[in-house]
Design a protein around this motif. Structure first.
Motif, PDB file in Angstrom:
ATOM      1  N   LEU A 148       2.117   1.862  -3.483  1.00  0.00           N
ATOM      2  CA  LEU A 148       1.055   2.359  -4.358  1.00  0.00           C
ATOM      3  C   LEU A 148       0.793   3.831  -4.123  1.00  0.00           C
ATOM      4  N   VAL A 149       0.758   4.232  -2.844  1.00  0.00           N
ATOM      5  CA  VAL A 149       0.521   5.638  -2.510  1.00  0.00           C
ATOM      6  C   VAL A 149       1.636   6.522  -3.061  1.00  0.00           C
ATOM      7  N   HIS A 150       2.840   5.987  -3.126  1.00  0.00           N
ATOM      8  CA  HIS A 150       3.987   6.758  -3.599  1.00  0.00           C
ATOM      9  C   HIS A 150       4.321   6.468  -5.070  1.00  0.00           C
ATOM     10  N   GLY A 151       3.321   6.140  -5.850  1.00  0.00           N
ATOM     11  CA  GLY A 151       3.494   6.015  -7.289  1.00  0.00           C
ATOM     12  C   GLY A 151       3.911   4.648  -7.783  1.00  0.00           C
ATOM     13  N   ASN A 152       4.016   3.686  -6.874  1.00  0.00           N
ATOM     14  CA  ASN A 152       4.395   2.316  -7.244  1.00  0.00           C
ATOM     15  C   ASN A 152       5.708   2.277  -8.026  1.00  0.00           C
ATOM     16  N   THR A 153       6.657   3.121  -7.619  1.00  0.00           N
ATOM     17  CA  THR A 153       7.918   3.245  -8.365  1.00  0.00           C
ATOM     18  C   THR A 153       9.148   2.908  -7.535  1.00  0.00           C
ATOM     19  N   HIS A 154       8.956   2.499  -6.281  1.00  0.00           N
ATOM     20  CA  HIS A 154      10.094   2.282  -5.397  1.00  0.00           C
ATOM     21  C   HIS A 154      10.391   0.791  -5.224  1.00  0.00           C
ATOM     22  N   VAL A 182       0.831  -1.204   0.000  1.00  0.00           N
ATOM     23  CA  VAL A 182       0.000   0.000   0.000  1.00  0.00           C
ATOM     24  C   VAL A 182       0.865   1.253   0.000  1.00  0.00           C
ATOM     25  N   TRP A 183       1.942   1.252   0.800  1.00  0.00           N
ATOM     26  CA  TRP A 183       2.848   2.407   0.831  1.00  0.00           C
ATOM     27  C   TRP A 183       3.398   2.687  -0.562  1.00  0.00           C
TER      28      TRP A 183
END
Length: 220
Positions: A138-144, A135-136
């Motif tokens: 996804l909230v941050h753009g699913n780029t990490h 979820v974290w």
């Protein structure tokens, strides 16, 4: 020149941005400080009314109180989804009671929801994709690449296991009371294991989110 810190910006300035966002968003989703009261009222009213009224009258009183609480929340300007969501949950519980004719079935939806939450959260940890981390991201753009950072992954393992422990404890205790046909004690357990445990688990989740943001999200 103004002294700077790589993580906190100019000296003396408090951190801003994504790292501080999860706590505020989480509290808003929980309905704020009054959320406990709003969630407790239908349970208290149903259990109290059921102790001295016929089941049909208990259902009528519970629906009336639920409508009153929802109307009050809307008049206070709360988000429509938050206000009506509680009423829909109450309506579902009351509908099951009306169909089965058993007061203890007021709690059955919540009990099985706890089991589902326990299976999902524990399963996500065993699959090495802890739910709070998913979820974290996804909230941050699913780029990490958060799973590649061992400290971040471990933090989300802990946070997701905290959620699993809360859901498992709620299911275990309340299912036992349900089988024992202890409607009054089911109400007590629902309240006692509600917000207190939710707040504890939420603190762990906020810690994991902030840790992830500090390590993976560049500050402005």
């Amino acid at each position: 020149m103004t002294a700077t810190d790589p993580h906190h910006g100019p000296a003396g300035e408090k951190p801003r941005g994504p790292a501080a966002a999860p706590q505020t968003a989480l509290l808003e989703q929980m309905g704020g400080p009054m959320g406990f009261v709003y969630s407790a009222v239908p349970v208290v009213v149903f259990v109290a009314a059921n102790s001295f009224l016929p089941l049909t009258a208990t259902i009528v009183v519970s629906i009336a109180v639920g409508l009153a609480v929802t109307g009050y929340r809307l008049l206070r300007g709360e988000k429509f989804g938050l206000a009506v969501g509680g009423l829909l949950g109450l309506a579902l519980a009351i509908a099951i009671v009306a169909i089965t004719g058993s007061a203890r079935d007021f709690f059955v939806v919540g009990i099985w929801a706890y089991l589902a939450a326990f299976v999902i959260t524990l399963g996500s940890v065993l699959a090495r994709r802890p739910l709070t981390g998913v979820v974290w991201n996804l909230v941050h753009g699913n780029t990490h690449g958060w799973r590649a950072d061992r400290r971040v992954l471990r933090a989300h393992d802990v946070a997701t296991l905290a959620l699993a422990a809360v859901s498992g404890a709620r299911f275990g205790v309340q299912q036992w009371l349900y089988v024992s046909d202890e409607t009054g004690w089911l109400g007590v357990a629902r309240l006692a294991m509600g917000w207190p445990l939710t707040i504890l688990a939420a603190l762990v989740v906020v810690w994991a989110w902030r840790r992830s943001s500090r390590r993976l999200v560049p500050t402005a």
